[in-house]
Design an enzyme around this catalytic site. Structure first.
Site, PDB file in Angstrom:
ATOM      1  CD  GLU A  50      42.775  31.974  45.419  1.00 41.15           C
ATOM      2  OE1 GLU A  50      42.095  31.494  44.492  1.00 41.15           O
ATOM      3  OE2 GLU A  50      43.855  32.564  45.237  1.00 41.15           O
ATOM      4  CB  SER A  53      37.803  30.651  42.051  1.00 41.38           C
ATOM      5  OG  SER A  53      37.955  30.536  40.661  1.00 41.38           O
ATOM      6  CG  ASN A 108      47.198  39.175  41.803  1.00 37.64           C
ATOM      7  OD1 ASN A 108      47.195  40.332  42.226  1.00 37.64           O
ATOM      8  ND2 ASN A 108      47.035  38.118  42.595  1.00 37.64           N
ATOM      9  CB  ALA A 152      40.761  35.321  31.908  1.00 42.34           C
TER      10      ALA A 152
HETATM   11  O1  0X9 Z   1      48.251  33.384  42.530  1.00 40.09           O
HETATM   12  C1  0X9 Z   1      47.383  34.250  42.634  1.00 40.09           C
HETATM   13  O2  0X9 Z   1      47.430  35.318  42.048  1.00 40.09           O
HETATM   14  C2  0X9 Z   1      46.177  33.971  43.530  1.00 40.09           C
HETATM   15  N1  0X9 Z   1      45.762  32.609  43.440  1.00 40.09           N
HETATM   16  S1  0X9 Z   1      45.095  32.054  42.044  1.00 40.09           S
HETATM   17  O3  0X9 Z   1      45.060  30.601  42.103  1.00 40.09           O
HETATM   18  N2  0X9 Z   1      43.583  32.539  41.978  1.00 40.09           N
HETATM   19  O4  0X9 Z   1      45.821  32.560  40.939  1.00 40.09           O
HETATM   20  C3  0X9 Z   1      46.549  34.337  44.956  1.00 40.09           C
HETATM   21  C4  0X9 Z   1      46.701  35.800  45.137  1.00 40.09           C
HETATM   22  C5  0X9 Z   1      47.298  36.166  46.409  1.00 40.09           C
HETATM   23  N3  0X9 Z   1      47.544  37.556  46.466  1.00 40.09           N
HETATM   24  C6  0X9 Z   1      48.754  38.123  46.238  1.00 40.09           C
HETATM   25  N4  0X9 Z   1      49.757  37.425  45.867  1.00 40.09           N
HETATM   26  N5  0X9 Z   1      48.842  39.390  46.437  1.00 40.09           N
HETATM   27 ZN    ZN Z   2      43.209  34.098  40.716  1.00 44.69          ZN
END
Ligand code: 0X9
Ligand code: ZN
Length: 435
Positions: free
Chosen positions: A401, A326, A270, A196
């Site tokens: 990112e 990001s 995620n 978000a």
């Molecule tokens: O941790 C994450 O979900 C992502 N970085 S963030 O700092 N924006 O939260 C990285 C995502 C990498 N992708 C996967 N883990 N599939």
């Molecule tokens: Zn993220």
């Protein structure tokens, strides 16, 4: 009894979150630190809760020093200093940085002089005014922007809904196609703003969409790409969280799902994808920023996005998936769940990612670090990329990112929206000419 009540009221006021007149958290007195944890990141992670610090991001990769970025509330500063970690100050005053981000500006309307002249688009309305990219905007205005973008390209686009959020909002997106007609080619599928607080991501995804439409008739790379691929673009896949960052807490990350088993709110969409779901880098604790949920795929947002992906897979397949995030300036390839597993085409993905990074750097010198998620950043099981690579069968399944590397972090000043979009656009054109 009365005395005890008053005491507990005073205690709760001392730790109460400060809000402004609109009810938004002020973050007054918060400082942001980059804590150097050497090889001891997980030991540090366990201390975050007692500090009531906000977990912003971290790097556990093997390519450099491990670090943790955290926002520490004023009442925990003494306790944080007492831990005696080496730390850089990223923001002396988070509230002051929030002020610099700029106010949400209203939708500027259409640019009457900017009507696309493609023969098939006699019914086209004018494009939205490009000053849209000079500021951040309220969620409702993002929906208007998307509707108007579609109306400017009526024969080659339609609005799509990739599911529904926990609070009942549509996951609104746009589908673009070229000369082959609607749904005739493999998919390029983009998600923005799953987290978000990552406001730059929806702005950049919208900028790229705008450029695709604007340049379809006058740039041969753009024309060939849109003629060869169907684009499915959802700039804000976590609308409830996004709205919450605008009305309550700017640094909120997860969705806004409540569960009967806990008073904690929010699941990290995620970490919720139903593939390698219960692994390293995702949390079983509902209060954590990386809470994975009770069961694989049990967020409504994930269900919608997953079903949408399934339809694309069984249609013409997925050529490229990008999950826009990001901050940190990384172009990340599979996998997040394991540092040793490699995708069958990993050398192709990693060399394309490296060269896309070089194409981005040519514009303003912005450096993107590239490579597999787990070894470059950290282990993160249940992420979208791994699902798109191994389950949805995407040829390329990336997470990008965007800016910056930490000075402003999620609170990127509005005057960096346009340069972030312009450099990403050059990166995308390189990728499409070479993938
Ligand atoms: O941790 C994450 O979900 C992502 N970085 S963030 O700092 N924006 O939260 C990285 C995502 C990498 N992708 C996967 N883990 N599939
Ligand atoms: Zn993220």
């Amino acid at each position: 009894m009365k005395f005890v009540q008053i005491l507990s009221l005073v205690a709760s006021l001392a730790t109460a979150i400060q809000v402004d007149r609109q009810g938004r958290q002020t973050y007054n007195g918060y400082k942001v630190f980059r804590v150097i944890t050497q090889d001891d990141s997980s030991a540090f992670e366990s201390k975050l809760e007692s500090l009531s610090a906000i977990d912003l991001t971290h790097n556990h990769g093997h390519t450099g020093e491990q670090h943790f970025d955290i926002a520490v509330p004023p009442e925990s500063l003494a306790a944080f200093y007492a831990l005696n970690y080496t730390a850089d100050v990223l923001a002396e005053d988070l509230a002051a940085d929030l002020a610099l981000e700029g106010e949400l500006e209203p939708y500027p309307g259409l640019d009457k002089s900017n009507i696309l002249t493609t023969a098939s688009d006699a019914a086209a309305a004018a494009l939205p005014d490009a000053s849209w990219f000079n500021a951040y905007h309220a969620y409702a205005d993002h929906l208007t922007f998307l509707q108007d973008l579609q109306a400017a390209f009526p024969s080659n686009s339609e609005l799509i809904t990739a599911g529904t959020s926990f609070e009942g909002r549509d996951l609104q997106g746009i589908h673009l196609w070229g000369s082959g007609g609607k749904g005739s080619k493999p998919a390029i599928y983009w998600h923005g703003n799953v987290h978000a607080r990552e406001w730059i991501t929806s702005m950049v995804v919208e900028y790229l969409t705008y450029q695709l439409i604007l340049n379809y008739s006058n740039d041969t790379t753009v024309q060939a790409t849109l003629d060869n691929y169907d684009f499915y673009i959802v700039p804000i896949v976590n609308p409830d969280g996004f709205v919450y960052t605008q009305t309550s807490s700017r640094l909120w990350r997860k969705n806004r799902q409540t569960r009967s088993s806990t008073s904690a709110v929010g699941t990290d969409i995620n970490r919720n994808w139903p593939y390698q779901w219960d692994g390293e880098g995702s949390s079983t604790s509902p209060g954590s920023e990386t809470y994975r949920g009770e069961a694989a795929g049990d967020t409504p947002e994930n269900t919608g996005l997953r079903e949408y992906a399934e339809a694309l897979t069984s249609g013409n397949g997925i050529k490229l998936y990008i999950d826009w995030h990001s901050y940190g300036q990384y172009i990340l390839t599979p996998y997040g769940y394991s540092c040793t597993a490699t995708a069958p085409n990993s050398s192709k993905q990693n060399s394309l990612a490296a060269n896309t990074g070089s194409a981005i750097a040519k514009v303003y010198g912005t450096q993107f670090t590239t490579g597999p998620i787990c070894s470059t950043l950290y282990a993160a099981a249940g992420g979208s990329n791994d699902y798109f690579q191994d389950v949805a069968g995407a040829e390329l399944a990336w997470a990008i990112e965007l800016r910056d590397t930490g000075r402003n972090g999620f609170v990127l000043p509005a005057n960096q929206i346009l340069p972030s979009g312009i450099e990403a656009w050059e990166g995308m054109k390189y990728l499409w000419s070479n993938f």
